[in-house]
Design a protein around this motif. Structure first.
Motif, PDB file in Angstrom:
ATOM      1  N   PRO A  91       0.812  -1.218   0.000  1.00  0.00           N
ATOM      2  CA  PRO A  91       0.000   0.000   0.000  1.00  0.00           C
ATOM      3  C   PRO A  91       0.846   1.270   0.000  1.00  0.00           C
ATOM      4  CG  PRO A  91       0.071  -0.929   2.203  1.00  0.00           C
ATOM      5  CD  PRO A  91       0.732  -1.935   1.293  1.00  0.00           C
ATOM      6  N   GLN A  92       0.296   2.317  -0.569  1.00  0.00           N
ATOM      7  CA  GLN A  92       0.913   3.641  -0.501  1.00  0.00           C
ATOM      8  C   GLN A  92       0.165   4.400   0.586  1.00  0.00           C
ATOM      9  OE1 GLN A  92       3.570   4.624  -2.218  1.00  0.00           O
ATOM     10  NE2 GLN A  92       3.630   6.678  -1.339  1.00  0.00           N
ATOM     11  N   ILE A  93       0.798   4.583   1.725  1.00  0.00           N
ATOM     12  CA  ILE A  93       0.120   5.209   2.858  1.00  0.00           C
ATOM     13  C   ILE A  93       0.687   6.610   3.071  1.00  0.00           C
ATOM     14  CG2 ILE A  93      -0.544   4.990   5.275  1.00  0.00           C
ATOM     15  CD1 ILE A  93       0.059   1.998   5.090  1.00  0.00           C
ATOM     16  N   PHE A  94      -0.191   7.584   3.036  1.00  0.00           N
ATOM     17  CA  PHE A  94       0.186   8.973   3.311  1.00  0.00           C
ATOM     18  C   PHE A  94      -0.239   9.270   4.753  1.00  0.00           C
ATOM     19  CE2 PHE A  94      -0.787   8.739  -1.264  1.00  0.00           C
ATOM     20  CZ  PHE A  94       0.420   9.188  -1.805  1.00  0.00           C
ATOM     21  N   TRP A  95       0.744   9.331   5.634  1.00  0.00           N
ATOM     22  CA  TRP A  95       0.441   9.451   7.060  1.00  0.00           C
ATOM     23  C   TRP A  95       0.113  10.899   7.434  1.00  0.00           C
ATOM     24  CZ3 TRP A  95      -0.226   4.880   9.201  1.00  0.00           C
ATOM     25  CH2 TRP A  95       0.490   3.778   8.735  1.00  0.00           C
ATOM     26  N   GLY A  96      -1.138  11.136   7.818  1.00  0.00           N
ATOM     27  CA  GLY A  96      -1.558  12.423   8.371  1.00  0.00           C
ATOM     28  C   GLY A  96      -1.199  13.656   7.557  1.00  0.00           C
ATOM     29  N   PRO A  97      -1.503  13.696   6.269  1.00  0.00           N
ATOM     30  CA  PRO A  97      -1.133  14.879   5.480  1.00  0.00           C
ATOM     31  C   PRO A  97      -1.821  16.165   5.943  1.00  0.00           C
ATOM     32  CG  PRO A  97      -2.591  13.440   4.223  1.00  0.00           C
ATOM     33  CD  PRO A  97      -2.176  12.679   5.435  1.00  0.00           C
ATOM     34  N   ALA A  98      -2.999  16.056   6.540  1.00  0.00           N
ATOM     35  CA  ALA A  98      -3.714  17.261   6.985  1.00  0.00           C
ATOM     36  C   ALA A  98      -2.954  17.989   8.089  1.00  0.00           C
ATOM     37  CB  ALA A  98      -5.116  16.892   7.469  1.00  0.00           C
ATOM     38  N   ARG A  99      -2.116  17.252   8.814  1.00  0.00           N
ATOM     39  CA  ARG A  99      -1.347  17.851   9.912  1.00  0.00           C
ATOM     40  C   ARG A  99       0.119  18.056   9.532  1.00  0.00           C
ATOM     41  NH1 ARG A  99      -5.354  14.773  12.018  1.00  0.00           N
ATOM     42  NH2 ARG A  99      -6.494  15.591  13.823  1.00  0.00           N
ATOM     43  N   ALA A 100       0.450  17.780   8.278  1.00  0.00           N
ATOM     44  CA  ALA A 100       1.827  17.928   7.814  1.00  0.00           C
ATOM     45  C   ALA A 100       2.066  19.334   7.277  1.00  0.00           C
ATOM     46  CB  ALA A 100       2.122  16.896   6.734  1.00  0.00           C
ATOM     47  N   SER A 101       3.294  19.742   7.237  1.00  0.00           N
ATOM     48  CA  SER A 101       3.655  21.044   6.665  1.00  0.00           C
ATOM     49  C   SER A 101       3.606  20.964   5.134  1.00  0.00           C
ATOM     50  CB  SER A 101       5.068  21.417   7.109  1.00  0.00           C
ATOM     51  OG  SER A 101       6.020  20.546   6.513  1.00  0.00           O
ATOM     52  N   PRO A 102       3.552  22.104   4.469  1.00  0.00           N
ATOM     53  CA  PRO A 102       3.566  22.088   2.992  1.00  0.00           C
ATOM     54  C   PRO A 102       4.761  21.332   2.425  1.00  0.00           C
ATOM     55  CG  PRO A 102       2.925  24.258   3.775  1.00  0.00           C
ATOM     56  CD  PRO A 102       3.332  23.482   4.982  1.00  0.00           C
ATOM     57  N   SER A 103       5.922  21.486   3.024  1.00  0.00           N
ATOM     58  CA  SER A 103       7.103  20.783   2.518  1.00  0.00           C
ATOM     59  C   SER A 103       6.990  19.277   2.736  1.00  0.00           C
ATOM     60  CB  SER A 103       8.365  21.314   3.194  1.00  0.00           C
ATOM     61  OG  SER A 103       8.321  21.102   4.598  1.00  0.00           O
TER      62      SER A 103
END
Length: 278
Positions: A187-199
């Motif tokens: 799987p391609q898991i994007f962990w918590g992008p809503a709480r991540a910085s733009p970078s």
């Protein structure tokens, strides 16, 4: 060599979401590599997520006791499924790879994605009672889950409050995709992008972009081969005694699901092994 076809089953309400960005990256990268890319944008399509009698044209086999799998199996064989299901069947039939792009809701697929699976992975089309797992009717196709989480990765560790992500993934990957025969990629898991910085979000998308270059050539995750089970009614489709004897001295079970009361094999549902031992 003929160009590959990729179907992206996409589920998010907002075109400005991170999921939309991940979908767009996939479309751009795969198209640039010569793939034919088809997108089923479920919310934009108004895809009907509930499996009902409306999925069948004409008379029911048993109107007194409606059994969805039985009725749609008959309808599939007689070309009487609803038009929207038939349209998705055509897309799946073309696809060498299916990417499911969605946000994780309540530790699972969003209802609209689950509804797509329930209605589109029809008995007779994706599997039969005789053709499941290794022998599923989608065995020549690959599939990958690409999803976002609301929580950070630490919460999905074996000692995290949400529990081991491998356990969460088992019913999603084994119980649906592998059951139909798909070769399931990590799987391609994007962990918590809503709480991540733009970078950090940019780095996530760049990592996905890099992976997409070789995605179609990746080795799938490891699942226990059907040959390891006694599929007779008397045995109840359990592991053969000699297999259990072989694994008795091993530190881990076969898979996340067939763990034999042992520690789970590390990363069984998140990373493909160097060589498939099963």
């Amino acid at each position: 060599m003929a160009p590959k076809t990729v179907l992206i089953v996409y589920a998010h309400h907002s075109p400005s979401s991170f999921n939309a960005a991940a979908k767009d990256v996939a479309v751009q990268m795969l198209t640039a590599r010569g793939c034919k890319v088809i997108v089923s944008d479920l919310y934009a399509m108004g895809f009907h997520a509930v499996a009902t009698e409306a999925d069948i044209k004409g008379k029911l086999k048993n109107p007194e006791h409606f059994l969805y799998a039985e009725e749609t199996f008959t309808a599939y064989k007689e070309d009487r499924l609803s038009d929207d299901i038939k349209e998705e069947h055509l897309k799946v039939a073309q696809a060498d790879l299916i990417i499911f792009q969605f946000p994780l809701y309540w530790f699972s697929y969003p209802a609209i994605v689950k509804g797509w699976m329930e209605r589109v992975l029809t008995r007779g089309f994706a599997y039969t009672l005789q053709n499941t797992y290794d022998n599923g009717l989608c065995k020549d196709k690959k599939a990958v889950l690409s999803f976002t989480t609301g929580a950070p990765e630490t919460k999905f560790q074996p000692d995290g409050i949400n529990g081991d992500v491998n356990v969460l993934l088992w019913p999603l990957q084994n119980g649906v995709l592998h059951f139909c025969g798909f070769q399931v990629l990590a799987p391609q898991i994007f962990w918590g992008p809503a709480r991540a910085s733009p970078s950090e979000r940019k780095a996530m998308l760049e990592a996905w972009q890099a992976r997409l270059k070789g995605l179609l050539e990746e080795q799938p995750l490891s699942f226990a081969s059907s040959k390891l089970f006694d599929l007779s009614v008397q045995a109840g489709a359990r592991l053969r005694p000699e297999v259990k004897e072989t694994y008795a001295s091993q530190p881990y079970g076969l898979t996340t699901g067939q763990h034999l009361g042992k520690p789970l094999p590390p990363n069984n549902q998140t990373k493909a092994p160097p060589n498939d031992k099963h």
